[in-house]
Design an enzyme around this catalytic site. Structure first.
Site, PDB file in Angstrom:
ATOM      1  N   ILE A 223       0.629  -1.272   0.030  1.00  0.00           N
ATOM      2  CA  ILE A 223       0.061   0.208   0.029  1.00  0.00           C
ATOM      3  C   ILE A 223       0.672   1.121   0.064  1.00  0.00           C
ATOM      4  O   ILE A 223       1.890   1.266   0.602  1.00  0.00           O
ATOM      5  CB  ILE A 223      -0.933  -0.012   1.215  1.00  0.00           C
ATOM      6  CG1 ILE A 223      -1.863  -1.167   1.189  1.00  0.00           C
ATOM      7  CG2 ILE A 223      -1.627   1.386   1.349  1.00  0.00           C
ATOM      8  CD1 ILE A 223      -2.823  -1.254   2.501  1.00  0.00           C
ATOM      9  N   CYS A 224       0.360   2.187  -0.855  1.00  0.00           N
ATOM     10  CA  CYS A 224       1.024   3.518  -0.864  1.00  0.00           C
ATOM     11  C   CYS A 224       2.684   3.420  -1.222  1.00  0.00           C
ATOM     12  O   CYS A 224       3.301   2.704  -2.030  1.00  0.00           O
ATOM     13  CB  CYS A 224       0.743   4.292   0.429  1.00  0.00           C
ATOM     14  SG  CYS A 224       1.036   6.062   0.189  1.00  0.00           S
TER      15      CYS A 224
END
Length: 196
Positions: free
Chosen positions: A108-109
Site C-alpha cells: 500500500i502507498c
C-alpha cells in the site's frame, strides 16, 4: 489455510496494516475461513507513524517463506523512520524470497518502494504515493518501474497502490487472489463494501 505474512517496518501506518488484519480476519470468521495473518518485523516492538505500538507475533529471522502463501506490506512515513527498516537488507531479503517463489506480494502507498529497493520492479508496472507534491513516483521510476496513474496496479504477483485511501481495495484484491471473487464479494458485502 492461506497464511499471509504482514511485514511491518517501524513507522508503518496503522490503518494500512489494519486493513489486512480486518479483511482477512473477516474472511476467517465469515468468509470461506481460509486466511490467517501473522505479523512480523525487524524488532520485538514496532511503533507506527502515530506512536501506536505493536508487538509482532514472530521475529523476521524466524520466518520460513515456505510457511506462507502471500506477503503484505503497509507503507509509512519517512519522518517516523519507515525507510530505515523498509530499506534494510533483511527486509529486502524476505521480499525477494517471496518473489522467488512467485507468491503474492501486496503493498500500500509508499510500501511499493520496498519492492523497488529489493530489485523487483525493473520493467514492471507499478504505482506509489501520487500526491502532486510528492517525490515518491519519481523514486519509484528510479528503481526501474513503469509508473502508471492507476489507483491499484497488479503486475504478475505484485500489487501496488497510490495512497492510503486504496488500502481496503488492496486488501480485497489480495483476498480475491487467495480465494475467489465470489468469496471476496461475500466478505465485502458483510463489511458494508457491497458494490451497488
Amino acid at each position: 489455510m492461506k497464511r499471509v505474512l504482514l511485514l511491518l517496518a517501524d513507522g508503518f501506518e496503522a490503518v494500512e496494516a489494519s486493513v489486512f488484519t480486518d479483511v482477512l480476519g473477516w474472511n476467517m470468521l465469515e468468509g470461506d475461513g481460509t486466511t490467517q495473518v501473522v505479523t512480523t518485523g525487524l524488532h520485538d516492538r514496532l511503533k507506527c507513524t502515530w506512536n501506536f505500538t505493536v508487538i509482532p507475533e514472530v521475529t523476521l529471522d524466524s520466518v520460513r517463506v515456505d510457511d506462507y502463501d502471500a506477503l503484505a506490506i503497509p507503507g509509512g512515513f519517512e519522518e517516523a523512520g519507515f525507510y530505515k527498516d523498509a530499506y534494510d537488507p533483511r527486509f529486502s531479503a524476505v521480499i525477494q524470497a517471496f518473489h522467488a517463489q512467485d507468491k503474492w506480494i501486496a503493498t500500500i502507498c509508499v510500501a511499493a518502494l520496498t519492492l523497488g529497493k529489493a530489485g523487483l520492479l525493473e520493467g514492471r508496472r507499478a504505482t506509489t504515493y501520487d500526491h502532486p507534491t510528492s517525490v515518491r513516483k519519481k523514486q519509484l521510476s528510479e528503481f526501474g518501474a513503469i509508473v502508471v496513474d492507476e489507483q491499484v496496479v497488479v503486475d504478475g504477483n505484485l500489487i501496488t497502490s497510490c495512497n492510503p485511501a486504496t488500502a481496503f481495495e488492496v486488501a480485497f484484491t489480495l483476498l480475491e487472489k487467495l480465494t475467489t471473487r465470489e468469496n471476496t464479494l461475500h466478505v465485502k458485502d458483510l463489511m458494508g463494501f457491497a458494490e451497488k
